[in-house]
Design an enzyme around this catalytic site. Structure first.
Site, PDB file in Angstrom:
ATOM      1  N   LYS A  45      73.781 -13.265  78.422  1.00  0.00           N
ATOM      2  CA  LYS A  45      74.047 -12.431  79.583  1.00  0.00           C
ATOM      3  C   LYS A  45      73.472 -13.044  80.864  1.00  0.00           C
ATOM      4  CE  LYS A  45      73.525  -8.208  76.881  1.00  0.00           C
ATOM      5  NZ  LYS A  45      72.628  -7.071  76.625  1.00  0.00           N
ATOM      6  N   ASP A 105      64.865 -23.791  78.968  1.00  0.00           N
ATOM      7  CA  ASP A 105      63.428 -23.677  78.691  1.00  0.00           C
ATOM      8  C   ASP A 105      63.075 -24.717  77.617  1.00  0.00           C
ATOM      9  OD1 ASP A 105      60.866 -22.440  78.606  1.00  0.00           O
ATOM     10  OD2 ASP A 105      61.495 -21.042  77.074  1.00  0.00           O
ATOM     11  N   VAL A 155      60.252 -15.987  84.298  1.00  0.00           N
ATOM     12  CA  VAL A 155      60.850 -15.482  85.536  1.00  0.00           C
ATOM     13  C   VAL A 155      61.934 -14.440  85.222  1.00  0.00           C
ATOM     14  CG1 VAL A 155      60.361 -17.475  87.016  1.00  0.00           C
ATOM     15  CG2 VAL A 155      62.431 -17.478  85.613  1.00  0.00           C
TER      16      VAL A 155
HETATM   17  P1  5GP Z   1      65.847 -22.243  75.508  1.00  0.00           P
HETATM   18  O1  5GP Z   1      66.731 -22.234  74.315  1.00  0.00           O
HETATM   19  O2  5GP Z   1      66.109 -23.365  76.481  1.00  0.00           O
HETATM   20  O3  5GP Z   1      64.389 -22.160  75.118  1.00  0.00           O
HETATM   21  O4  5GP Z   1      66.062 -20.882  76.250  1.00  0.00           O
HETATM   22  C1  5GP Z   1      67.188 -20.565  76.929  1.00  0.00           C
HETATM   23  C2  5GP Z   1      67.297 -19.070  77.111  1.00  0.00           C
HETATM   24  O5  5GP Z   1      66.005 -18.430  77.042  1.00  0.00           O
HETATM   25  C3  5GP Z   1      67.828 -18.744  78.466  1.00  0.00           C
HETATM   26  O6  5GP Z   1      69.227 -18.705  78.484  1.00  0.00           O
HETATM   27  C4  5GP Z   1      67.182 -17.383  78.739  1.00  0.00           C
HETATM   28  O7  5GP Z   1      67.976 -16.360  78.175  1.00  0.00           O
HETATM   29  C5  5GP Z   1      65.872 -17.428  78.006  1.00  0.00           C
HETATM   30  N1  5GP Z   1      64.747 -17.772  78.899  1.00  0.00           N
HETATM   31  C6  5GP Z   1      64.041 -18.926  78.917  1.00  0.00           C
HETATM   32  N2  5GP Z   1      63.077 -18.893  79.860  1.00  0.00           N
HETATM   33  C7  5GP Z   1      63.193 -17.691  80.458  1.00  0.00           C
HETATM   34  C8  5GP Z   1      62.489 -17.070  81.552  1.00  0.00           C
HETATM   35  O8  5GP Z   1      61.555 -17.592  82.184  1.00  0.00           O
HETATM   36  N3  5GP Z   1      62.913 -15.821  81.895  1.00  0.00           N
HETATM   37  C9  5GP Z   1      63.926 -15.174  81.247  1.00  0.00           C
HETATM   38  N4  5GP Z   1      64.243 -13.952  81.667  1.00  0.00           N
HETATM   39  N5  5GP Z   1      64.615 -15.746  80.228  1.00  0.00           N
HETATM   40  C10 5GP Z   1      64.241 -16.991  79.843  1.00  0.00           C
END
Ligand code: 5GP
Length: 179
Positions: A45, A105, A155
């Site tokens: 989302k 992330d 964030v």
């Molecule tokens: P990854 O797989 O790269 O660890 O995470 C990607 C997903 O994690 C993003 O699409 C998001 O939904 C969530 N996410 C990662 N960091 C943040 C953050 O600082 N804030 C929020 N609200 N969601 C995050």
């Protein structure tokens, strides 16, 4: 918002900073895809706000697709597991695909999506993310367009949530009590 009520937010990226960045990214992507037929994929989302602003900056013929993924079960740390909650509605074979993410992330979600979409043989796959936490990356992640590199803090706002809330903020903020 948590069981104690609203959380204290520290504004991090203002509306006009985001707008300028989205315009610059839109111009670069428009240049890249000139005279090509583009399929812009929104990763739900969190990306919905960035996606809708970015595609309005693209001076191109494009069609829109949506996919839903979830890796966070209402937590602030990635579970490391990615689930598809909504698959694309149309084939991407031989299409030029632009994958639009809100934030990278650990990179696990983007990596998973890239592999998943590449198996469907698009003509090309380009990735764009508004936010990147370079120090949180755990897997190699190929990113073509990055808006802002940010520190390893959680964030919210501009589509990003904490436990389902704060997506409607027009700016991006850090949650003080989580830091
Ligand atoms: P990854 O797989 O790269 O660890 O995470 C990607 C997903 O994690 C993003 O699409 C998001 O939904 C969530 N996410 C990662 N960091 C943040 C953050 O600082 N804030 C929020 N609200 N969601 C995050």
């Amino acid at each position: 918002m948590d069981e104690m009520g609203p959380l204290k937010l520290t504004p991090y990226l203002k509306e006009n900073q985001i707008r300028q960045k989205v315009q610059a990214m839109g111009a670069a992507i428009t240049d890249q895809f000139r005279n090509k037929d583009l399929l812009a994929v929104c990763v739900l989302k969190g990306s919905f706000m960035f996606y809708s602003d970015l595609i309005r900056e693209l001076d191109l013929d494009l069609s829109c697709e949506f996919c839903g993924l979830s890796s966070y079960q209402n937590e602030v740390k990635s579970s490391g597991e990615v689930r598809i909650t909504l698959d694309l509605n149309s084939p991407i074979k031989n299409r030029h695909v632009l994958l639009i993410e809100d934030i990278v992330d650990t990179g696990i979600t983007m990596n998973f999506l890239r592999t998943h979409l590449m198996s469907r043989k698009p003509a090309s796959l380009t990735t764009a993310t508004l936010l990147l936490k370079p120090h949180a990356l755990k897997v190699k992640c190929e990113l073509d367009h990055v808006g802002f590199e940010i520190p390893n803090d959680f964030v919210v706002g501009y589509g990003l949530d904490y436990q389902g809330y704060y997506r409607n903020l027009p700016y991006i903020a850090q949650i003080q009590s989580l830091n």
